[in-house]
Structures are given as C-alpha cells and as structure tokens.
Design an enzyme around this catalytic site. Structure first.
Site, PDB file in Angstrom:
ATOM      1  N   CYS A 265       0.820  -1.208   0.000  1.00 52.46           N
ATOM      2  CA  CYS A 265       0.000   0.000   0.000  1.00 52.46           C
ATOM      3  C   CYS A 265       0.862   1.271   0.000  1.00 52.46           C
ATOM      4  O   CYS A 265       1.442   1.605  -1.018  1.00 52.46           O
ATOM      5  CB  CYS A 265      -0.983  -0.032   1.171  1.00 52.46           C
ATOM      6  SG  CYS A 265      -2.356   1.133   0.971  1.00 52.46           S
ATOM      7  N   HIS A 355      -3.984  -5.015  -0.094  1.00 50.85           N
ATOM      8  CA  HIS A 355      -3.728  -5.578   1.235  1.00 50.85           C
ATOM      9  C   HIS A 355      -3.837  -7.111   1.220  1.00 50.85           C
ATOM     10  O   HIS A 355      -4.924  -7.657   1.432  1.00 50.85           O
ATOM     11  CB  HIS A 355      -4.717  -4.998   2.248  1.00 50.85           C
ATOM     12  CG  HIS A 355      -4.496  -3.564   2.566  1.00 50.85           C
ATOM     13  ND1 HIS A 355      -4.010  -3.121   3.778  1.00 50.85           N
ATOM     14  CD2 HIS A 355      -4.666  -2.451   1.830  1.00 50.85           C
ATOM     15  CE1 HIS A 355      -3.906  -1.801   3.768  1.00 50.85           C
ATOM     16  NE2 HIS A 355      -4.306  -1.375   2.591  1.00 50.85           N
ATOM     17  N   GLU A 357      -2.926  -9.086   3.427  1.00 49.79           N
ATOM     18  CA  GLU A 357      -3.142  -9.613   4.782  1.00 49.79           C
ATOM     19  C   GLU A 357      -4.600  -9.530   5.207  1.00 49.79           C
ATOM     20  O   GLU A 357      -4.926  -9.776   6.365  1.00 49.79           O
ATOM     21  CB  GLU A 357      -2.270  -8.846   5.788  1.00 49.79           C
ATOM     22  CG  GLU A 357      -2.808  -7.494   6.244  1.00 49.79           C
ATOM     23  CD  GLU A 357      -2.801  -6.419   5.163  1.00 49.79           C
ATOM     24  OE1 GLU A 357      -3.473  -5.403   5.351  1.00 49.79           O
ATOM     25  OE2 GLU A 357      -2.127  -6.605   4.121  1.00 49.79           O
TER      26      GLU A 357
END
Length: 381
Positions: A265, A355, A357
């Site tokens: 990001c 993202h 995760e």
C-alpha cells in the site's frame, strides 16, 4: 466534545464541502467530526476498516446497507484503536448476532468517541462521491447541528488530504517484536507507516521474526539494519505519498544494499517514488474487499482488499530503467488500470498497492508473503 446516542434518535447532518447535505440520526458518539469523505464497498469486516490506520482523518461511508450485525469483539481489531474520523451507515443493526461479539458497534463507536450518522441514503451519497470525487466532509449531531451555512464554513476550513503527512501520527512510538510461530527462519525489519496487526502475523506464520520500527523523522537505515534483517518491509499507512521524503530516503538506502524488500500500500507508493516515479491522487480511490487485480507475472486475476486514495504513476506498457535496475508494473487493477504493484528485475524488491493480509477479506493474494520468503531464501542461498 462527544456524548452518548444509545437509546435516542438524536438528529444528525452530514455536510460535504460542495454544499450537499444528508440528514439522519446520530450513530456512535454525538458531536462533530471532520475528514475526507470516502466509501468502502466491503460487506463485512468492518472492524478491520475501523481500526486500519490508513483510514486516519477519513469519514468512511459504508456502501453495504446493513452494518453492525456481527457486533464487536476484542480479537479482530487491526490496531489498538479506531482510526476513522467518522462513520456513515444506512441501516445499523439493532442487535448483533454472533457468538464472538462482546458489545455492539454503536457502543464501541461511542466508547472511542467516534461521531457517526445513520439513516443516510448511502447509495445516493456514494454516487455523488463517484461523480464529484472524494472531498472534505463534516458530521454534526446534537448541539453541534447549526445553520447549514455555518456547518459548511467549518467543513471548508478543514485541511484536505492532498499534501497531508500523516504516517508518523499513526505509527508505533516504540519498536516491538512479533516472534516467529514455530521455528524461526528469518528476521524482518518492518518500517511502520501505519501497519495493521495482521501483517506481522502473516509473516510470523511463515517463520519470520518481525521487528516493527517507528517511522519517525529520526529513524534511519542504520536503525533498520541494527536488527540484522534478512529482509525489509514497508507497511501501509495514511496520507499523501508526495510528502514521504524521509521514508523514501530510507528505502533507497535499503535498495542500495540490495536487501530483499517488500512493500504494501503506502509501501508501494514509497517504492514508486524511490525508483523515480511520481504519485497522484485518485478521484475517489479504491476501498473495499472486492477489487479485481491481475498479477501480470502469473496472469491470474485475484479478488483483493484495497484502501488507497493515491497511486503510482508508472508506465504499464514497458520496462523502465531506474537507478536500481529495471522495473516493471507487476499488478494492475482491472476496473481502471491503476498500478497495483511494482517489481525490480535486477534485485529482490517488489510491492503491491492492495492488502494481501486482509482479515476479514479475500485471501487470494496471501501468496505474496510466500514470494517475500522466497526472495530471502534465494538471497541466503
């Protein structure tokens, strides 16, 4: 100043900087708040959204009409607090229904002093933001509700997101370590620009001991290398990447040493700047858990989680020469061709704009942590 809304029908008003307003009821704390109005398309995982430091100074509009149905628990937050500056929903759940819930979303917003508004036509608001772009906004409730001209003047007096330097406001003040789960295989220095809790967890699951370091103006490459890293990670975070001169200088020092590097990001934007590319503000950004991205290295299309209002300006159709070797765009958003990833071809460094995760969220991109491990294994070999 904020007060309670529970059990009441306190009137509230949302005022955009272009003069359009929406009326509803207070949700969470009562008072006033300001930020950049953005919308998120996720239908679930609102705890991740609320506690993502990348949402610092933003008022989040949820496009899903029904929010709060799973309540709030103490296991799912991505940081120690809610970071959104305001919250906008259409139809809040009256009673949560989930065995893990310990309190309602309304109670949690109130507890943390987050001013919100409910009963808003979020579909009309989202269409307005798509057409006009993200903009400054204020949410007013209770005694803070005033004449529309006065509320509008307050909104227009607020700073915009362009030119905002915010990462140091959300990063950890002290370094800390997330130990590897099972056998320790690698050590990673993670530069915290607004890191989410699941990121070091995903690395720890792969045998990585993660040293999370503050992204302060005094942090240096020597601090990064003091932990003896096998790899260096740059996290997500809020603000305009054009202001991030210090993180860019630290990353360039890492690139000069050719240490395996991974960015997510804001970290992708930092890599873009370190390589000599520019950045720019998107009209309304990408926020949600259902964005289609193509990994150009494999040809696969992944459903991914996003939260970014800025992007890297790099050519999609050619390999670029940089001070650190050849670089190319590795990932691209299939909705609008925005750059979603970069990789160097002559040394072990790559990044993605989204993202991997995500929690809750799609796990299509979790392999990127394995790709980071593979870079460190190759460098060690």
């Amino acid at each position: 100043m904020t007060t309670s809304t529970r059990g009441t029908r306190v009137p509230a008003v949302l005022v955009l900087e272009d003069g359009r307003s929406f009326r509803g009821r207070a949700y969470g704390a009562v008072g006033e708040t300001f930020g950049e109005a953005v919308f998120s398309t996720g239908m679930t995982g609102y705890q991740e959204t609320l506690t993502d430091p990348s949402y610092h100074r933003q008022v989040v509009v949820m496009t899903a009409p029904h929010v709060g149905n799973t309540g709030v628990n103490d296991e799912d937050p991505e940081s120690a607090r809610i970071w959104v500056s305001g919250y906008v929903v259409r139809d809040p759940a009256r009673t949560p229904s989930n065995w893990r819930a310990t309190r309602t979303l309304d109670e949690e917003l109130e507890r943390q002093g987050v001013v919100g508004i409910s009963g808003v036509d979020t579909r009309a608001l989202t269409r307005h933001l798509r057409e006009r772009g993200a903009m400054r906004v204020g949410v007013f409730s209770g005694d803070a509700v005033a004449a529309e001209a006065d509320m509008l003047a307050k909104v227009r007096a607020q700073p915009g997101m362009k030119g905002a330097d915010l990462s140091a406001e959300v990063a950890t003040k002290e370094p800390y370590v997330v130990p590897a789960i099972g056998e320790k295989k690698f050590t990673v220095a993670a530069v915290d620009l607004g890191i989410k809790g699941m990121t070091p967890q995903r690395m720890a699951e792969r045998g990585i001991e993660v040293h999370v370091l503050p992204a302060t103006a005094t942090a240096t490459a020597d601090d990064v290398y003091a932990v003896g890293p096998d790899g260096v990670f740059f996290s997500n975070g809020p603000g305009d990447p054009a202001t991030a001169d210090h993180p860019v200088s630290v990353m360039r020092a890492v690139l000069e040493r050719r240490t395996p590097l991974f960015g997510i990001c804001f970290g992708n934007q930092i890599l873009g700047r370190a390589l000599g590319f520019g950045t720019y503000k998107l009209k309304y950004g990408h926020r949600g858990i259902n964005q289609p991205v193509q990994d150009r290295t494999t040809g696969k299309v992944e459903v991914t989680a996003h939260n970014h209002g800025f992007a890297v300006d790099a050519p999609l159709d050619k390999v670029s020469d940089t001070p650190y070797g050849r670089a190319e765009v590795s990932h691209v958003c299939l909705n609008d061709n925005v750059v979603e990833g970069l990789q160097l071809l002559d040394q072990p460094a790559f990044s993605v704009q989204y993202h991997p995760e995500a929690a809750a969220g799609p796990h299509d991109a979790a392999y990127l942590f394995d790709r980071f491990v593979a870079l460190m294994e190759a460098e060690r070999a």
